[in-house]
Every structure is written in structure tokens, then in C-alpha cells.
Motif scaffolding. Structure first.
Motif, PDB file in Angstrom:
ATOM      1  N   ASN A 217       4.752   2.993  -7.884  1.00  0.00           N
ATOM      2  CA  ASN A 217       5.475   3.406  -6.390  1.00  0.00           C
ATOM      3  C   ASN A 217       6.766   4.401  -6.576  1.00  0.00           C
ATOM      4  OD1 ASN A 217       3.981   1.848  -4.646  1.00  0.00           O
ATOM      5  ND2 ASN A 217       5.327  -0.141  -5.044  1.00  0.00           N
ATOM      6  N   PHE A 220       7.706   7.092  -4.119  1.00  0.00           N
ATOM      7  CA  PHE A 220       7.869   6.821  -2.751  1.00  0.00           C
ATOM      8  C   PHE A 220       9.457   6.320  -2.775  1.00  0.00           C
ATOM      9  CE2 PHE A 220       3.325   5.876  -3.356  1.00  0.00           C
ATOM     10  CZ  PHE A 220       2.656   6.996  -2.563  1.00  0.00           C
ATOM     11  N   TRP A 221       9.938   5.928  -3.689  1.00  0.00           N
ATOM     12  CA  TRP A 221      11.457   5.176  -3.768  1.00  0.00           C
ATOM     13  C   TRP A 221      12.573   6.282  -3.175  1.00  0.00           C
ATOM     14  CZ3 TRP A 221      11.404   3.553  -9.620  1.00  0.00           C
ATOM     15  CH2 TRP A 221      10.415   2.847  -9.532  1.00  0.00           C
ATOM     16  N   GLN A 226      15.288   6.165  -7.511  1.00  0.00           N
ATOM     17  CA  GLN A 226      14.799   7.009  -8.624  1.00  0.00           C
ATOM     18  C   GLN A 226      15.984   7.309  -9.716  1.00  0.00           C
ATOM     19  OE1 GLN A 226      11.971   8.910  -8.206  1.00  0.00           O
ATOM     20  NE2 GLN A 226      11.191   8.846  -6.124  1.00  0.00           N
ATOM     21  N   ASP A 271      10.479   1.619  -0.378  1.00  0.00           N
ATOM     22  CA  ASP A 271      10.034   2.985  -0.252  1.00  0.00           C
ATOM     23  C   ASP A 271       9.489   3.484   0.671  1.00  0.00           C
ATOM     24  OD1 ASP A 271       7.364   1.660  -0.075  1.00  0.00           O
ATOM     25  OD2 ASP A 271       7.255   0.903  -1.871  1.00  0.00           O
TER      26      ASP A 271
END
Ligand code: FDP
Length: 345
Positions: A217, A220-221, A226, A271
């Protein structure tokens, strides 16, 4: 209580003598533990019990209130917990991941003072591949003067929990429990059929070099996640100055059990896929009971922006981002969120 041959029954009676629980709560925990033994037997039979695969009829999948396909074992575990807890006289109501709304105790049975919430079989995508799954539960007091509780009466923050626990169905079946005085682990003695105390007062190491997250994922964070994981991955050469290892069972119960046993951080962050729902994991029967257990073992639990146990629930099935485990590491993850939010305020 250092004797390793203490059964769950004896442990609970001694907790009652210490004035930490009353007989009603003791009975409630015993009933949940008994139901978990039945679920353990069903899970352990695997394909031989005819309980693997999806629930539903005529090729039509059965979908639960979360919009997720139900497994036969999800449905069976839910029924076992409902049936076991209906008649004991210790509960005013129950709520489950598998049911849209809470249920009152039927009129033909006496009602007690507690509310029980559970995820009957967590990690259900792992059932059919013989990987550990588990049951998670949380116990609240029914508000004073309420004899017919409805959903709103369950909406209490995690700090109001009087007991919480999970049962993990793995190579051994273990029950991990707190009534607010430490977190204790019991292992099921399959020959005798009783849970035996195997760790009194679990302690999560404050520091860790292990993290658990679904890395697929990553893109999408949110930015702070990140940055946080980016620094974990940079290892010795990065700002954290040490190498980290990753583990992801994808059964929350199994991942949290590892962290309670040897430390680590578990996270299911916000996310862009789960953000519209508020997160992936459910507050009231996943994040809250696990956070209570983790705090009682010296760890920490947060949404990234708030202590988990302080979150005021807005619905039975409310979802939240989750960071829990080794205290110093959870605090590090929170700092990334704070720094990001301050810079963007
Ligand atoms: P599952 O959907 O299989 O029930 O509770 C949800 C949960 O499992 C957790 O047990 C687990 O940590 C997480 O979801 C796994 O999510 P991903 O499949 O996104 O990795």
C-alpha cells in the motif's frame, strides 16, 4: 502468582479475591474463553470439518455489514460466541463485526451489567491457507440505568473497557487477557481442555528493530507515513541509524501476538483507498482491545495523531488508522505525523 500450572479459572478467582473483578465479569470471561475453545476445535479440523471456504448458498457469496465476503468459519464463530453468551445472565448486550447492529439479550434470559463486542474470526483471508487467525473481544459496562441497550450505549472510548483479550488459533491456541492489571497469556492444554497461565505480566520491549505493515500500500499512504517508513528502510545509513526487519502475517491477532511477545510496531495507516472510511481496522473490536492489551504490557497505541484509547467512537463499526507496539517506536511514528501536520497547519 508465578506458578505456571495456574488455570484460567484459578487465575480469575484469585483476581476476584484481589478485588480486581467481580463474579459477573469472571463468569463473562470464562464463557468467552469456553466459546474460543469451541472455535479452536472448528479451526483445527480444517478441511476435515467441512468449514473452509466462503459462506453463502448456490454460488452466491454471503456479504457482511462491512461489505466483505464472509467465510463459513466467520459465520460459525459468530454463532458460537452469540449462543454461548446469551443465557449466562452477565451481559446486557452484544455487538459483533459480523452484525449490522448490537443485539440485546433475549427476554427469556436474565440481563447483566456488561456489554461485549467481538471480532469472531479476525484475519479471515488466512483461514483457507492454514495461517493463524484469532478472536478479539472487548468488554464495557452497560451505562447506569440502561436495561435495554442499543448501539449508542456501546459508543464509549477505549479507556472505558473493563476487560479485553484475544485468542489466537495457531500452532498452539493462546488466550491473552487484561482486566486492567497487566496483560497475561494462557495456553490451551488440549488434553485437559483448559487454559493454563504461561506468561504473567507480558512486557513489550520499549525499543524495536521490527515493523509490520502491508508494504504493497506504500504508494497510497499519506506523506508522514511515507517519510516514516522511508527512514526505517534507510536503516543504518539513514537518520534512524539502525537496520529494521519486516514481518506481516496479515492476521492482526498473529502480528500483535508477536509484538506482545518480542516487541515491534504494527501499523495499518491511513491510505487513499481506506481514507473515505477512516481507515481499515475497526476501532471498537480490533484497535481498542488490542490497544488496551498493549498499553497494559508497557507499549503504546495511537491513531498517529491521538492516543487510541481516547478516541470517541462515532459508530459501532468505526474505522481508524492504527500504530501500536513498542513505546519508543510508536512515539517515533507519531512524531512524523505531528511534524507533517505542524508544517502544513
Ligand atoms: P482480514 O481482512 O483478513 O480479516 O481485520 C482485518 C485484517 O484481516 C487484519 O487481521 C489484518 O491485519 C489486515 O486486515 C490485513 O489487511 P491486508 O489484507 O490489507 O494486508
Amino acid at each position: 502468582m508465578s506458578n505456571p500450572n495456574i488455570s484460567l479459572t484459578r487465575f480469575l478467582i484469585e483476581e476476584q479475591r484481589e478485588g480486581r473483578i467481580n463474579p459477573e465479569l469472571r463468569l463473562l470471561i470464562e464463557v468467552v474463553a469456553r466459546a474460543c475453545k469451541r472455535i479452536s476445535i472448528a479451526v483445527g479440523k480444517g478441511a476435515l470439518g467441512g468449514v473452509l471456504g466462503d459462506a453463502g448458498e448456490n454460488g452466491q457469496a454471503s456479504i457482511n455489514v462491512q461489505g466483505e465476503a464472509q467465510k463459513k468459519l466467520d459465520v460459525l464463530s459468530n454463532e458460537i460466541l452469540l449462543e454461548a453468551n446469551a443465557w449466562g445472565g452477565h451481559l446486557a448486550g452484544l455487538a459483533s463485526e459480523e452484525m449490522d447492529h448490537s443485539q440485546r439479550i433475549p427476554d427469556k434470559y436474565p440481563r447483566g451489567n456488561y456489554l461485549l463486542m467481538f471480532d469472531p474470526l479476525d484475519g479471515s483471508s488466512n483461514i483457507d491457507v492454514n495461517i493463524s487467525v484469532g478472536t478479539i473481544f472487548s468488554v464495557l459496562r452497560c451505562p447506569e440505568g440502561i436495561t435495554e441497550p442499543s448501539d449508542e450505549h456501546f459508543l464509549q472510548p477505549g479507556t472505558a473497557q473493563v476487560a479485553a483479550g484475544y485468542c489466537t488459533y495457531g500452532p498452539s491456541t493462546m488466550l491473552v487477557l487484561t482486566v486492567g492489571h497487566g496483560t497475561h497469556a494462557f495456553t490451551l492444554d488440549r488434553e485437559v481442555g483448559s487454559f493454563v497461565l504461561t506468561t504473567l505480566g507480558m512486557q513489550i520491549p520499549e525499543e524495536t528493530k521490527e515493523f509490520a505493515v502491508n508494504m504493497s500500500n506504500q504508494r497510497f499512504w499519506e506523506a508522514p507515513m511515507q517519510a516514516y517508513v522511508g527512514d526505517l528502510l534507510a536503516g543504518k545509513e539513514g537518520s534512524r541509524g539502525k537496520d529494521f526487519n519486516m514481518r506481516w502475517v496479515a492476521s492482526m491477532v498473529a502480528d500483535v501476538h508477536r509484538i506482545l511477545t518480542r516487541g515491534g510496531i504494527f501499523s495499518y495507516p491511513l491510505d487513499s483507498k481506506c481514507a473515505p472510511k477512516g481507515g481499515k481496522l475497526r476501532l471498537m473490536y480490533e484497535a481498542n482491545p488490542m490497544s488496551f492489551l498493549v498499553e497494559q504490557a508497557g507499549g503504546a497505541a495511537s491513531t498517529g495523531r491521538q492516543r487510541m484509547l481516547d478516541v470517541q467512537p462515532s459508530g459501532l463499526h468505526m474505522r481508524v488508522p492504527v500504530f501500536l507496539g513498542s513505546k519508543a517506536e510508536v512515539e517515533a511514528a507519531v512524531r512524523y505525523h505531528q511534524a507533517h501536520d505542524q508544517a502544513n497547519a
